[in-house]
Structure formats: structure tokens, C-alpha cells
Write an enzyme that holds these catalytic residues in place. Structure first.
Site, short mmCIF file in Angstrom:
data_model
loop_
_atom_site.label_atom_id
_atom_site.label_comp_id
_atom_site.label_asym_id
_atom_site.label_seq_id
_atom_site.Cartn_x
_atom_site.Cartn_y
_atom_site.Cartn_z
N CYS A 2 0.82 -1.23 0.01
CA CYS A 2 0.19 -0.02 0.06
C CYS A 2 0.83 1.35 -0.09
O CYS A 2 1.92 1.07 0.11
CB CYS A 2 -0.99 -0.03 1.29
N ASN A 99 -0.87 1.02 5.91
CA ASN A 99 -0.07 0.06 5.18
C ASN A 99 0.39 -0.86 6.10
O ASN A 99 1.12 -0.67 7.01
CB ASN A 99 1.19 0.81 4.52
N GLU A 485 16.07 -22.59 -12.17
CA GLU A 485 15.40 -21.22 -12.05
C GLU A 485 16.69 -20.43 -12.15
O GLU A 485 16.50 -19.39 -12.73
CB GLU A 485 15.03 -21.17 -10.53
N GLU A 492 16.72 -14.98 -19.33
CA GLU A 492 15.57 -14.05 -19.49
C GLU A 492 16.02 -12.50 -19.47
O GLU A 492 15.56 -11.65 -19.81
CB GLU A 492 14.54 -14.41 -18.88
N LYS A 607 5.54 -8.84 -17.70
CA LYS A 607 5.54 -9.62 -16.32
C LYS A 607 4.54 -10.47 -16.12
O LYS A 607 4.60 -11.30 -15.30
CB LYS A 607 5.06 -8.16 -15.44
C1 AGP Z 1 10.14 -15.60 -14.32
O1 AGP Z 1 11.19 -14.72 -14.06
C2 AGP Z 1 9.27 -14.89 -15.43
N1 AGP Z 1 8.79 -13.59 -15.39
C3 AGP Z 1 7.85 -15.82 -15.87
O2 AGP Z 1 8.61 -17.04 -16.30
C4 AGP Z 1 7.11 -16.17 -15.12
O3 AGP Z 1 7.50 -16.96 -13.92
C5 AGP Z 1 5.72 -16.97 -15.61
O4 AGP Z 1 5.24 -16.10 -16.69
C6 AGP Z 1 4.51 -17.13 -14.90
O5 AGP Z 1 4.07 -15.86 -14.29
P1 AGP Z 1 3.00 -15.95 -12.94
O6 AGP Z 1 3.83 -16.54 -11.74
O7 AGP Z 1 2.62 -14.73 -12.87
O8 AGP Z 1 1.82 -17.19 -13.47
#
Ligand code: AGP
Length: 612
Positions: A2, A99, A485, A492, A607
Site C-alpha cells: 500500500c 499500510n 531457476e 531471460e 510481467k
Molecule cells: C520468471 O522470471 C518469468 N517472469 C516468468 O517465467 C513467470 O514466472 C511466468 O510467466 C509465470 O508467471 P506467474 O507466476 O505470474 O503466473
């Protein structure tokens, strides 16, 4: 998180507050509201963006030289107009913005209900303002004293601002665990969650400390006291940061800020759920489904990307702890391959954004087959949170950087708590082992802080490998998902090709890739199948591969073999992912920065992948 902003002074408050809300939008939110005082107390609030709040107040009375405003990141209660802040007390003479999270709000709420109070919202915040009203009415004390008494009854985190109709020249503010900055201008004061709404008006600020209350009165100096009633001398500092730096908390990128936030975000993911003293774990969001989970013959985890990696850790955790078979599915595959599902199945959908189209579709498919679907999301009220039968929020706070970091570790924390809770119910874990893991889990935030201190060492290694074309990440057991990971993070944001493998898979093909140009990142912590990983390291070394090893503090054996090593604190095998992932996040971050990549918004990425 918040965002809060407040003003008292000679100027019209509304434009200052509105601009302040815009400055705080980067923090992520789902509703906004404003309160203005001018012989009356007026509250305007709505779900959605600040721009929608602006439309909402058009034509309304927005006069007043004292006011406060709020952007809400929902933690308790859906994002909607009722739950948006500010909240009014029952007699409508007090208003609050907040918050943080009040953990004991349910107990306080039932006590207040017994004393005849009614609640319009589902929020913890409304409980606090009713409590303050109750204290004023029963103990006949000034508002600032009522706030102090109330805060001594509160367990949790807060940054609050309170306005009182009877005191139109006074603002009360207080904080514990959530940030608050007070800007001191010429005959005017500004209050905000951070300095972004303040910096254009003054660079003289006071950072309120935990358990401090600020009493701000028109024409008077700032007064500060603790909730134990001890007066404090305000420490006025000069702001050195510029606006864009402040939004990133002084970090160069949101991603680095979010990596550094993991001690707090992991703590917040456990808050109110890990009860070491009582030796229990609680997950309120799924308590009505515990029996269903205990009876199921299998759990299917469905997710994408980093969330899928968290799901893989979850597979090891839940099978290890609760002895329930777990399958982990890419949502995009799961939704189309006509899986065999029944009413007996329990599905866990993991998603930071709660908006990933493939995961949402996987959920709908599972529900159509009668399965029980639980969610692990970071965004309250998101589509996935609403589509699942029940779930657990990660409480990691908004994750702005496209590359997921703190959301991953928070997802792993929730999966750990889930595994422990079911193990406790099923009795698949001895009391002593259960208690030992709880204690160790409680120590993780401090160990995360220690691990993050390795940043400089990681940066030096990044500098050596910033121009490589390929890399491999290898790990075994709980560290296999960590390897995946780490590889995803590197590819990426730095656009370097990287692959993660179970370390033993080297012999089945990838070892053909090894030469002096191939850096191989080993997660080689001492727990688990450690000796076998040593052999894998030796196989790579024999072929001149460059070895970067994540090792347990004090491990001398791997140090002799690796070209570079990063020592992380020792912990339970099942908790290693929470620590081992951090140097990999930092490694990818520094390499990407050195390569001039757009770390927070990497090319081709969004995102949240809300389309197929
Ligand atoms: C991870 O760094 C990426 N941004 C991407 O793999 C992400 O984890 C994936 O798109 C899933 O997103 P979510 O967790 O919002 O479902």
C-alpha cells in the site's frame, strides 16, 4: 505494498495528495482513496486506478488544507470500494489509512462486535479505527493517546495516518514494520510511505522509527513519542536521493530491490502462519480443504516459468514431508493434453500475477472435471485467486521487475508451510523433526540477509563470465529446480543461452558441450546427495569446464575443485532453495547489467503472460 500520503499546511491538500498517489503507483495497488478535512470529514474511494479516483471526485467538494490518501495493495478483503481506504470509525468522526497487516485483527474485531460495533469492510484496518474510537469514548482521552493505547493492543505491521473531525488542525501518524517518512516544509508537513511524494516540496525529512507516533499540528513543531509514551527528539535528515532512485528504494533496478527485499518478503510469507512457540503451522486460506487434501491420492501442481520451478521444489517438499504423490505440470501442456482427472484430485495452481492465461485455463479444466483447485498467488483478488476454490497468498508485495525473484522464494515458503501442515495432520513427520524444521524455517530471513551480503563477490564472478555464449546450471534433489531457476534468470535478462539439468544428467548428453568456454554453475551444498555432485564436478573439471559452485559455508572440498565458489549458510536440505537461489539471482542481475540489458523490462517479455 500500500501507499500512504498526507498533508497539512497552508495549501489546498487535494492536488498534493493526488500527485502523491501518482508518485506511489509504482508500488502496485488495486484501489485508491482520499480523505479531506474542512469542518467535515469527506472520504472518496474506489476500486481501480488513481485516474479513476480523479474521475470519481469530479464535481465533489475537495476543499481543505488537511487530508490524506491511500493506494491499497489488498491483503485482507477483496479489492473493492468497500475495502478501499480510508476507513471511517463507527461514529464517522475518525478516518484511517494503513499500510501493513494486523495479525490479531480477528480477535479485536470480535471483541468490538461484542461491544456493539458493526463493520462495513473485511479489512483489518477498519478494526483499528473502531478500536481507537472505542478508547476515546470509554477512556475520554485525546485522539493521539487513544492511538497509542490501541497500538499497544495490536500485533503486526502498520504505517497509519489518522484524521479526526474534532481536530481539523492535527494529524496522527505511527509506524511499525512498514515505512513512513515525514517531510518538513515551511509551515507545512507531508507524510508518505517513501520520499517520492515529498521530494518536490522539501528535502528535510524525518524517518519515523518502529513503534513511534508522530503528532503533527498546524503551526507547531513535529512531536514524536513511542507507543510506550516516551518522547523522542525528531531526527531531521536531508534527502540525497532523486525521484527515480527513491521509487527503487535507492537501488538501480526494481529487480535488485526485490532481491534485497527477500528477507522481509519471506518473513511476511510466514507471518501469522509459522508458530514456532506453539509448534504448529496454520494456513487459514485452505483450512476448509484440509480433509480433502488429507484424503487425496495425488496432488497436481500446475504453473508456468519460475512458478513452475517453485512447483518442482513443492513436489520434493510435499512428497518428502507429507508422503502424498505429486505431479508438476506446465499449465500450457496440462490444459491441452486431456489429463486424467477426477473429484479425488487436488490441484495447486501457482502464479505470482494470478493472471497467467495458461494457468487460468488449467484451473478451469481441473474444475470442470470436479477436482479441488487451490491457488498460491501474490496478487490478492487476481483472476486465479478468484477462480480457485481456496488458496494461500504469498504476501511478497508487488513484484515490479519482470524477472521473478522474491515471488519465487515466497512461493517456496508457502509450499514448505503446506507440506509441514499436511505432515503434521498425517503424522508423517516426528514431532522432533517437525519442530527442528520450524525453528530452521524461522531462521531463514536472517540467513537470507547473510546470503545477500555475498553480492559483491557474485558481482566479481559476473564480470568474468558476462560475455559467455552459453552456460549450464546443475543441481540434484532440491537443488535441481534451483538449477532450472538459475538458468531461466540468466537467459531471460542477459539473453545468454543457459540450461538447467539434474547434475547426473550430464553423462546422458550435455557433457558433450563441456569445454574451456563453458561455465558450469553447480549448486553443490553439503546436504543431500553431496558426494555424487562432487563426482559430477570432477567430470566437468576433467573436460576443462569452468566451475562456479554454490557451496555450504566452510566446505573445503569443493573449494579445491571450483574455479569460483560462493558460500551460503547451512540449513535443512529442504530449505536450501530459499538460500541457494539468491546468488543465482544476483549473478544473472549483474551479468545483465554489465551487458547493458534492460533488467527490469527484458526484451520480448511481459510481467504477466495474460495471452496464450
Ligand atoms: C520468471 O522470471 C518469468 N517472469 C516468468 O517465467 C513467470 O514466472 C511466468 O510467466 C509465470 O508467471 P506467474 O507466476 O505470474 O503466473
Amino acid at each position: 505494498m500500500c501507499g500512504i500520503v498526507a498533508y497539512i499546511g497552508p495549501r489546498d491538500a487535494y492536488p498534493i495528495l493526488l500527485k502523491g498517489l501518482h508518485r506511489l503507483e509504482y508500488r502496485g495497488y488495486d484501489s485508491a482513496g482520499i480523505c479531506l478535512l474542512n469542518n467535515d470529514i469527506r472520504v472518496f474511494k474506489c476500486k481501480g486506478k488513481v485516474s479513476e479516483l480523479e474521475e470519481f471526485v469530479t464535481g465533489k467538494n475537495i476543499s481543505g488544507t488537511i487530508g490524506m490518501a491511500h493506494t491499497r495493495w489488498a491483503t485482507h478483503g477483496e479489492p473493492n470500494q468497500i475495502n478501499a481506504h480510508p476507513h471511517l470509525s463507527q461514529n464517522k468522526t475518525l478516518a484511517i489509512i494503513h499500510n501493513g497487516i494486523i495479525e490479531n485483527y480477528a480477535v479485536l474485531r470480535s471483541e468490538l462486535k461484542n461491544r456493539g460495533y458493526q463493520f462495513a469492510s473485511d479489512t483489518d484496518t477498519e478494526v483499528l479505527i473502531h478500536l481507537i474510537e472505542d478508547i476515546i469514548l470509554n477512556e475520554h482521552v485525546p485522539v493521539e493517546e487513544a492511538v497509542r493505547i490501541a497500538l499497544n493492543q495490536v500485533i503486526g505491521a502498520y504505517a497509519i495516518v489518522i484524521l479526526a473531525k474534532e481536530f481539523p488542525d492535527k494529524i496522527i501518524a505511527a509506524r511499525k514494520g512498514s515505512p513512513m517518512v515525514i517531510g518538513i516544509g515551511e509551515g507545512e508537513f507531508f507524510i508518505a510511505s517513501d520520499a517520492t511524494p515529498i521530494i518536490e516540496y522539501t528535502d528535510h525529512v524525518v524517518y519515523l522509527n518502529d513503534e513511534e507516533i508522530a503528532i503533527i499540528e498546524r503551526g507547531q513543531d513535529l512531536k514524536i513519542k513511542t507507543i510506550k509514551n516516551k518522547n523522542q527528539t525528531p531526527y531531521i535528515q536531508k534527502l540525497e536521493l532523486n525521484l527515480s532512485e527513491i521509487e527503487k528504494g535507492g537501488f538501480d533496478h526494481f529487480m535488485l530491490k526485490e532481491i534485497y527485499e527477500q528477507s522481509r518478503s519471506i518473513h511476511d510469507s510466514m507471518r501469522g502462519r509459522l508458530h514456532v512457540d506453539q509448534g504448529i503451522v496454520t494456513l487459514g486460506g485452505i483450512q476448509n480443504y484440509e480433509q480433502k487434501i488429507l484424503n487425496t491420492k495425488r496432488i497436481i501442481i500446475t504453473a508456468c516459468g519460475t512458478s513452475w520451478h517453485a512447483g518442482l521444489v513443492g513436489e520434493y517438499l510435499i512428497e518428502d514431508l507429507a508422503r502424498i504423490p505429486v505431479e508438476v505440470e506446465y499449465s500450457s501442456e496440462f490444459r491441452y493434453r486431456n489429463p486424467v482427472l477426477s473429484e479425488e484430485d487436488v490441484i495447486i495452481a501457482i502464479s505470482q500475477s494470478g493472471e497467467t492465461a495458461d494457468t487460468l485455463a488449467a484451473i478451469e479444466l481441473a474444475k470442470s472435471k470436479g477436482a479441488t483447485v487451490l491457488g498460491i498467488c501474490n496478487v490478492v483478488g487476481s483472476s486465479i485467486a478468484r477462480a480457485t476454490h481456496a488458496g494461500v497468498y504469498t504476501h511478497a508485495g508487488p513484484e515490479i521487475g519482470v524477472a521473478s525473484t522474491k515471488a519465487f522464494t515466497s512461493q517456496v515458503v508457502v509450499l514448505t508451510l503446506f507440506g509441514l501442515l499436511i505432515a503434521q495432520r498425517k503424522g508423517t513427520l516426528s514431532k522432533s523433526n517437525f519442530q527442528r524444521i520450524l525453528l530452521e524455517l524461522e531462521s531463514i530471513p536472517a540467513k537470507v540477509d547473510r546470503t545477500i551480503k555475498l553480492n559483491e563477490k557474485v558481482r566479481e564472478i559476473a564480470h568474468i563470465y558476462k560475455d559467455v555464449k552459453n552456460s549450464l546450471y546443475l543441481g540434484r534433489g532440491y537443488n535441481f529446480p534451483v538449477a532450472l531457476e538459475g538458468a531461466l534468470k540468466l537467459k531471460e535478462i542477459s539473453y545468454i543461452h543457459a540450461e538447467g539439468y539434474p547434475a547426473a544428467e550430464m553423462k546422458h548428453g550435455p557433457i558433450a558441450l563441456i569445454d574451456e568456454h563453458m561455465p558450469v554453475v553447480f549448486i553443490a551444498t553439503r546436504r543431500g546427495i553431496y558426494d555424487k555432485v562432487i563426482s559430477n564436478i570432477e567430470e566437468v573439471k576433467a573436460r576443462k569446464g569452468k566451475i562456479i559452485a554454490i557451496i555450504t559455508e566452510g566446505d573445503e572440498s569443493v573449494k579445491k575443485l571450483a574455479d569460483h565458489y560462493i558460500e551460503i549458510p547451512d540449513t535443512e536440505e529442504m530449505l536450501v532453495p530459499l538460500l541457494a537461489t539468491i546468488p543465482l539471482q544476483l549473478l544473472s542481475y549483474h551479468i545483465a547489467v554489465m551487458r547493458g540489458c534492460n533488467v527490469d523490462q527484458p526484451r520480448n517479455l511481459a510481467k504477466s503472460v495474460t495471452v496464450e
